[in-house]
Design a protein around this motif. Structure first.
Motif, PDB file in Angstrom:
ATOM      1  N   PHE B 146       0.863  -1.157   0.000  1.00  0.00           N
ATOM      2  CA  PHE B 146       0.000   0.000   0.000  1.00  0.00           C
ATOM      3  C   PHE B 146       0.908   1.217   0.000  1.00  0.00           C
ATOM      4  O   PHE B 146       1.988   1.203   0.602  1.00  0.00           O
ATOM      5  N   GLN B 147       0.469   2.246  -0.609  1.00  0.00           N
ATOM      6  CA  GLN B 147       1.281   3.460  -0.638  1.00  0.00           C
ATOM      7  C   GLN B 147       1.565   3.928   0.788  1.00  0.00           C
ATOM      8  O   GLN B 147       0.663   3.953   1.624  1.00  0.00           O
ATOM      9  N   GLY B 148       2.806   4.248   1.048  1.00  0.00           N
ATOM     10  CA  GLY B 148       3.147   4.774   2.359  1.00  0.00           C
ATOM     11  C   GLY B 148       3.428   3.714   3.407  1.00  0.00           C
ATOM     12  O   GLY B 148       3.618   4.035   4.571  1.00  0.00           O
ATOM     13  N   GLU B 149       3.475   2.451   3.009  1.00  0.00           N
ATOM     14  CA  GLU B 149       3.666   1.375   3.990  1.00  0.00           C
ATOM     15  C   GLU B 149       5.153   1.041   4.144  1.00  0.00           C
ATOM     16  O   GLU B 149       5.901   1.008   3.180  1.00  0.00           O
ATOM     17  N   ASP B 150       5.555   0.760   5.389  1.00  0.00           N
ATOM     18  CA  ASP B 150       6.931   0.350   5.618  1.00  0.00           C
ATOM     19  C   ASP B 150       7.139  -1.110   5.214  1.00  0.00           C
ATOM     20  O   ASP B 150       6.239  -1.943   5.361  1.00  0.00           O
ATOM     21  N   ILE B 151       8.340  -1.405   4.757  1.00  0.00           N
ATOM     22  CA  ILE B 151       8.666  -2.763   4.301  1.00  0.00           C
ATOM     23  C   ILE B 151       8.424  -3.785   5.409  1.00  0.00           C
ATOM     24  O   ILE B 151       7.808  -4.830   5.180  1.00  0.00           O
ATOM     25  N   ASN B 152       8.879  -3.487   6.618  1.00  0.00           N
ATOM     26  CA  ASN B 152       8.778  -4.466   7.707  1.00  0.00           C
ATOM     27  C   ASN B 152       7.337  -4.687   8.169  1.00  0.00           C
ATOM     28  O   ASN B 152       7.025  -5.715   8.753  1.00  0.00           O
ATOM     29  N   ILE B 153       6.486  -3.758   7.873  1.00  0.00           N
ATOM     30  CA  ILE B 153       5.055  -3.910   8.179  1.00  0.00           C
ATOM     31  C   ILE B 153       4.358  -4.610   7.013  1.00  0.00           C
ATOM     32  O   ILE B 153       3.572  -5.542   7.191  1.00  0.00           O
ATOM     33  N   GLY B 154       4.668  -4.159   5.823  1.00  0.00           N
ATOM     34  CA  GLY B 154       4.001  -4.688   4.631  1.00  0.00           C
ATOM     35  C   GLY B 154       4.237  -6.177   4.431  1.00  0.00           C
ATOM     36  O   GLY B 154       3.328  -6.916   4.051  1.00  0.00           O
ATOM     37  N   VAL B 155       5.435  -6.625   4.737  1.00  0.00           N
ATOM     38  CA  VAL B 155       5.736  -8.044   4.490  1.00  0.00           C
ATOM     39  C   VAL B 155       4.986  -8.938   5.477  1.00  0.00           C
ATOM     40  O   VAL B 155       4.514 -10.022   5.115  1.00  0.00           O
ATOM     41  N   VAL B 156       4.820  -8.477   6.696  1.00  0.00           N
ATOM     42  CA  VAL B 156       4.060  -9.238   7.696  1.00  0.00           C
ATOM     43  C   VAL B 156       2.586  -9.309   7.283  1.00  0.00           C
ATOM     44  O   VAL B 156       1.942 -10.355   7.349  1.00  0.00           O
ATOM     45  N   ARG B 157       2.063  -8.177   6.823  1.00  0.00           N
ATOM     46  CA  ARG B 157       0.680  -8.137   6.356  1.00  0.00           C
ATOM     47  C   ARG B 157       0.460  -9.075   5.177  1.00  0.00           C
ATOM     48  O   ARG B 157      -0.522  -9.818   5.114  1.00  0.00           O
ATOM     49  N   GLU B 158       1.407  -9.066   4.236  1.00  0.00           N
ATOM     50  CA  GLU B 158       1.269  -9.913   3.054  1.00  0.00           C
ATOM     51  C   GLU B 158       1.244 -11.392   3.427  1.00  0.00           C
ATOM     52  O   GLU B 158       0.432 -12.160   2.908  1.00  0.00           O
ATOM     53  N   VAL B 159       2.139 -11.796   4.295  1.00  0.00           N
ATOM     54  CA  VAL B 159       2.199 -13.209   4.682  1.00  0.00           C
ATOM     55  C   VAL B 159       0.908 -13.612   5.382  1.00  0.00           C
ATOM     56  O   VAL B 159       0.350 -14.683   5.131  1.00  0.00           O
ATOM     57  N   LYS B 160       0.414 -12.738   6.230  1.00  0.00           N
ATOM     58  CA  LYS B 160      -0.857 -13.014   6.906  1.00  0.00           C
ATOM     59  C   LYS B 160      -1.994 -13.136   5.891  1.00  0.00           C
ATOM     60  O   LYS B 160      -2.804 -14.066   5.948  1.00  0.00           O
ATOM     61  N   GLU B 161      -2.040 -12.210   4.930  1.00  0.00           N
ATOM     62  CA  GLU B 161      -3.120 -12.243   3.947  1.00  0.00           C
ATOM     63  C   GLU B 161      -3.065 -13.482   3.056  1.00  0.00           C
ATOM     64  O   GLU B 161      -4.083 -14.057   2.712  1.00  0.00           O
ATOM     65  N   GLU B 162      -1.849 -13.854   2.694  1.00  0.00           N
ATOM     66  CA  GLU B 162      -1.703 -14.951   1.737  1.00  0.00           C
ATOM     67  C   GLU B 162      -1.864 -16.312   2.400  1.00  0.00           C
ATOM     68  O   GLU B 162      -2.284 -17.272   1.760  1.00  0.00           O
ATOM     69  N   THR B 163      -1.468 -16.432   3.669  1.00  0.00           N
ATOM     70  CA  THR B 163      -1.376 -17.757   4.284  1.00  0.00           C
ATOM     71  C   THR B 163      -2.113 -17.859   5.611  1.00  0.00           C
ATOM     72  O   THR B 163      -2.297 -18.965   6.118  1.00  0.00           O
ATOM     73  N   GLY B 164      -2.464 -16.760   6.220  1.00  0.00           N
ATOM     74  CA  GLY B 164      -3.065 -16.797   7.544  1.00  0.00           C
ATOM     75  C   GLY B 164      -2.067 -16.924   8.680  1.00  0.00           C
ATOM     76  O   GLY B 164      -2.444 -16.935   9.852  1.00  0.00           O
ATOM     77  N   VAL B 165      -0.792 -17.023   8.343  1.00  0.00           N
ATOM     78  CA  VAL B 165       0.234 -17.221   9.369  1.00  0.00           C
ATOM     79  C   VAL B 165       0.668 -15.873   9.949  1.00  0.00           C
ATOM     80  O   VAL B 165       1.001 -14.942   9.204  1.00  0.00           O
ATOM     81  N   ASP B 166       0.665 -15.782  11.271  1.00  0.00           N
ATOM     82  CA  ASP B 166       1.225 -14.609  11.944  1.00  0.00           C
ATOM     83  C   ASP B 166       2.738 -14.771  12.024  1.00  0.00           C
ATOM     84  O   ASP B 166       3.233 -15.865  12.311  1.00  0.00           O
ATOM     85  N   ALA B 167       3.440 -13.704  11.809  1.00  0.00           N
ATOM     86  CA  ALA B 167       4.896 -13.800  11.820  1.00  0.00           C
ATOM     87  C   ALA B 167       5.471 -12.456  12.216  1.00  0.00           C
ATOM     88  O   ALA B 167       4.811 -11.430  12.101  1.00  0.00           O
ATOM     89  N   GLU B 168       6.706 -12.483  12.697  1.00  0.00           N
ATOM     90  CA  GLU B 168       7.351 -11.205  13.003  1.00  0.00           C
ATOM     91  C   GLU B 168       8.544 -10.994  12.093  1.00  0.00           C
ATOM     92  O   GLU B 168       9.258 -11.922  11.738  1.00  0.00           O
ATOM     93  N   PHE B 169       8.741  -9.745  11.760  1.00  0.00           N
ATOM     94  CA  PHE B 169       9.819  -9.363  10.864  1.00  0.00           C
ATOM     95  C   PHE B 169      11.167  -9.532  11.555  1.00  0.00           C
ATOM     96  O   PHE B 169      11.322  -9.152  12.710  1.00  0.00           O
ATOM     97  N   VAL B 170      12.134 -10.087  10.835  1.00  0.00           N
ATOM     98  CA  VAL B 170      13.492 -10.205  11.378  1.00  0.00           C
ATOM     99  C   VAL B 170      14.457  -9.278  10.634  1.00  0.00           C
ATOM    100  O   VAL B 170      14.994  -8.347  11.220  1.00  0.00           O
ATOM    101  N   GLU B 171      14.647  -9.533   9.364  1.00  0.00           N
ATOM    102  CA  GLU B 171      15.628  -8.750   8.607  1.00  0.00           C
ATOM    103  C   GLU B 171      15.279  -8.710   7.127  1.00  0.00           C
ATOM    104  O   GLU B 171      14.588  -9.594   6.630  1.00  0.00           O
TER     105      GLU B 171
END
Lengths: 286, 286
Positions: B146-171
């Motif tokens: 989404f416009q204005g989204e941080d990489i470390n936030i966006g990737v967690v959101r994407e994984v949740k949306e695609e798979t339902g898995v909660d995860a935390e950003f590492v690197e």
């Protein structure tokens, strides 16, 4: 949010719509996702354009077409309103054209989004006397790439343009992502370290302050560095790379699975090479 | 190439042009670089718009104004042609508006460039049984922020949306820059490693293949991984991080020197922290 991929067209067709036989042709092609691209190049009467568009949209809706694009050169700005009246919205614009889009089904569209980021570079360049070329070191105003330019090429060009110094790219040491920088768009700023190959500062653009070589400690002691966290960290990672064991990301060329194009993959190659042997059953081609 | 910074306006003014007194008002403000922004919100007759614009441009040219912007909502598409006839070109467009620009002096313009890059993320997610969630691992179609989204936030959101898995950003482990991906724009694809916090794959979007946990060696052995260099390297850096000493980039929040905004600075923090003591005379605030 996922996006379908717009790419080169794979089929072409011109349409004669059947609206009494006197509806004008619109030049269109199918894209490879089953969508339609109308690319207007010649002037057309706006009423005739509207009538053709209406007729084609009706036909395409029956055919199950989903996405429809219209690419209008700036010289045909008089046709925009007709397209908007048929339900098209703006997708993106460049200096010489406007791209409009429309989604026929009653579902949220899955068309690819417009570009969201600008990309800039900052360069850390230090000579053997531990002097930094401080304009190169601290490009506080983001320097933008030419469209399509690689980071490792663009940063060398920028340093040359700003200072006259020839340098070679070493690594990306860090990057910053910020938001709402320009027109609500986001910004990615890559901090690179370059090895200088020449040392005479021969020219600078009129807009920047004078460039010169300056001892790094003297530069770092300036008050503005203390309060400008970006500059402070550029210095920290630059010196950590120069003096210590800091590993940034460096690129290798990889090929796409979908086209013969090459692109650059930036990673911590030092650490990857330290990892003993191939980790998985694939060949490395560094 | 350097760019001046477009930002919020600092002064406002409405103009009554003196063309017999019957030229309509155009709403405009000065931007902080001495340029002008006309932001149209109400309908106007195109002829009246042309006359007002002509009169104002003439006045602004005398005043030494350089850049002029016109922001037109899509509902006022009927005014575009008038602006183009006065010499304006398209700067950028979003779904609901078109931004036009004009440069009054006889010099190359220094207006900021349009956004050049899309940004996507790929996630490497592996559980304790060395199974990768292969949809997360290999998001072959770039997933856009989404416009204005941080990489470390966006990737967690994407994984949740695609798979339902909660995860935390590492690197961020690596990134790829490619060109002419979509509409001639470039693409930056950040490969991130995430630590899974839940393990049930509960949903996926209809467009993607089924997601499941799969032993990483089994996944890596598939023919498409062998020929898809991007996937191969995602696996390599992901496993190098999981099993070895690979260091990627992780973010800290830094503040801008020019505004109270925070942004994220991604760097190899492990190596930076290894570097003994503060390298230069600045305080670290990691």
């Amino acid at each position: 949010m996922s996006a379908s991929i717009y790419s080169t067209t794979v089929d072409a067709e011109s349409a004669m719509t059947k609206n009494g036989g006197d509806v004008e042709l619109l030049p269109f092609v199918y894209d490879k996702h089953g969508g339609i691209i109308i690319e207007m190049t010649s002037p057309m009467d706006p009423q005739a354009f509207s009538a053709s568009l209406k007729s084609l949209l009706s036909k395409w809706r029956e055919q199950g077409i989903r996405g429809v694009w219209i690419k209008l050169p700036i010289s045909l700005a008089n046709l925009i309103q007709s397209a908007v009246e048929e339900g098209f919205w703006y997708h993106h614009a460049e200096e010489t054209y406007l791209m409009l889009a429309y989604w026929l089904p009653n579902t949220p569209h899955t068309l690819p989004v417009n570009a969201t980021h600008r990309v800039g570079v900052g360069a850390f360049v230090m000579n053997d006397k531990r002097e930094v070329n401080y304009v190169s070191c601290v490009i506080t105003r983001t320097q933008f790439f030419f469209q399509g330019e690689d980071i490792n090429i663009g940063v060398v060009r920028e340093v040359k343009e700003e200072t006259g110094v020839d340098a070679e790219f070493v690594e990306v040491l860090a990057f910053r992502q910020s938001h709402k920088a320009y027109f609500e768009k986001s910004d990615l700023f890559f901090v690179c370290i370059l090895r200088p190959l020449s040392f005479d500062i021969t020219k600078q653009e009129s807009e920047i302050e004078d460039a010169q070589w300056m001892p790094v400690e003297e530069f770092a002691a300036q008050p503005f560095v203390q309060k400008h966290e970006l500059v402070k960290y550029i210095l920290e990672v630059g010196l950590a790379k120069s003096d210590k064991e800091y590993a940034g990301f460096s690129p290798i060329s990889i090929k796409s699975a979908f086209s013969p194009k090459q692109s650059l993959f930036y990673m911590n190659r030092r650490d990857l090479e330290k990892a003993s042997g191939p980790i998985i059953n694939t060949q490395k081609d560094s």
